[in-house]
Design a protein around this motif. Sequence first.
Motif, mmCIF file in Angstrom:
data_model
loop_
_atom_site.group_PDB
_atom_site.id
_atom_site.type_symbol
_atom_site.label_atom_id
_atom_site.label_comp_id
_atom_site.label_asym_id
_atom_site.label_seq_id
_atom_site.Cartn_x
_atom_site.Cartn_y
_atom_site.Cartn_z
ATOM 1 N N LEU A 167 0.820 -1.549 0.201
ATOM 2 C CA LEU A 167 -0.131 -0.286 0.156
ATOM 3 C C LEU A 167 1.201 0.998 0.049
ATOM 4 O O LEU A 167 0.642 2.560 -0.930
ATOM 5 N N MET A 168 1.748 1.362 1.015
ATOM 6 C CA MET A 168 2.575 2.476 1.030
ATOM 7 C C MET A 168 3.531 2.523 -0.343
ATOM 8 O O MET A 168 4.296 3.885 -1.025
ATOM 9 N N ALA A 169 4.109 1.071 -1.342
ATOM 10 C CA ALA A 169 4.772 1.324 -2.412
ATOM 11 C C ALA A 169 3.480 1.981 -3.062
ATOM 12 O O ALA A 169 4.156 3.298 -4.351
ATOM 13 N N PHE A 170 2.357 1.578 -3.297
ATOM 14 C CA PHE A 170 1.834 2.058 -4.482
ATOM 15 C C PHE A 170 1.168 3.941 -4.327
ATOM 16 O O PHE A 170 1.516 4.777 -5.026
ATOM 17 N N PHE A 173 3.903 5.320 -5.392
ATOM 18 C CA PHE A 173 3.953 5.500 -6.142
ATOM 19 C C PHE A 173 3.131 6.810 -7.058
ATOM 20 O O PHE A 173 3.704 7.790 -7.923
ATOM 21 N N GLN A 174 1.540 7.300 -6.582
ATOM 22 C CA GLN A 174 1.184 8.702 -7.213
ATOM 23 C C GLN A 174 1.285 9.190 -6.635
ATOM 24 O O GLN A 174 1.673 10.230 -7.087
ATOM 25 N N GLU A 175 2.012 9.517 -5.896
ATOM 26 C CA GLU A 175 2.548 10.420 -5.370
ATOM 27 C C GLU A 175 4.081 11.201 -6.053
ATOM 28 O O GLU A 175 4.449 12.662 -6.346
ATOM 29 N N MET A 176 4.952 10.450 -6.544
ATOM 30 C CA MET A 176 5.660 10.722 -7.924
ATOM 31 C C MET A 176 5.642 11.166 -9.231
ATOM 32 O O MET A 176 6.010 12.400 -9.386
#
Length: 255
Positions: A167-170, A173-176
Amino acid sequence: MNNNDIIYTVVFAALAILLLIAGVIITIFIAHRQKTKQEIEMAQMQLSYEKEIRTVEQEVQEQVLANFSSELHDNIGQLLTLLRLQIEQEKLDNPNDTKFAGMDDTLEMTINQVRMMSRSLNSDFIMQAGLVKALDIEINRLKQINSIQIHWDSDHSEPHLSKDQRLMAFRIFQEMLNNTLKHAKAKNIYITMKGDKQQFMLSVKDDGIGFDLNSVMNNGANGLKNIVKRAGLAQLNCDILTQKGGGCQYVIKNF
């Protein structure tokens, strides 16, 4: 007092001084060890506190996103579907009216965008579908933006990450992607993910204007700092590689 008494007195005095010095050194050493231990314990408590705060923040954020996702799916989605039915009825009632021409494709694309956005905001869907599927949906949504080219490369292996890490990786990813779309002025975004075996790596690279990382980090850059900090709390590494005129690359990994 004879010479022997004087010698004994000097020896005893020297021993007493040495014992005193040794006592002082031992006391300082013990105090230093206690201080170091206390500093370590304080650092561990601070880290635990930050993790607890982040966990609470994440739970609140995910609940807000889940509510918004439900609102998009249940209300906005239904309104768009109703609008499509109304347009279809108008076309039947007025077969020679050309003002509705082309609306079907635009409306269908809008409905699909809402559906994909709703899924990307819903943490339950991300957990059930997996990180690879969630990334696929988010990237397909972004490919609708005609001003930028999205290049997606993956081995399609679901990474061996915990629920919180996925969940944190996703979310990272959205923030990047948000940072890239907002600031990079890029024409291309290259997204790569490898999740085979025990190693996980997700890279977002652009051909934009880039920036001086040290200068930006020293002058605020809360978004970038938040990305790095959130990755660390999820026991993931985050590297930011950039320079002025040389684009930017974000890399998160578990090794």
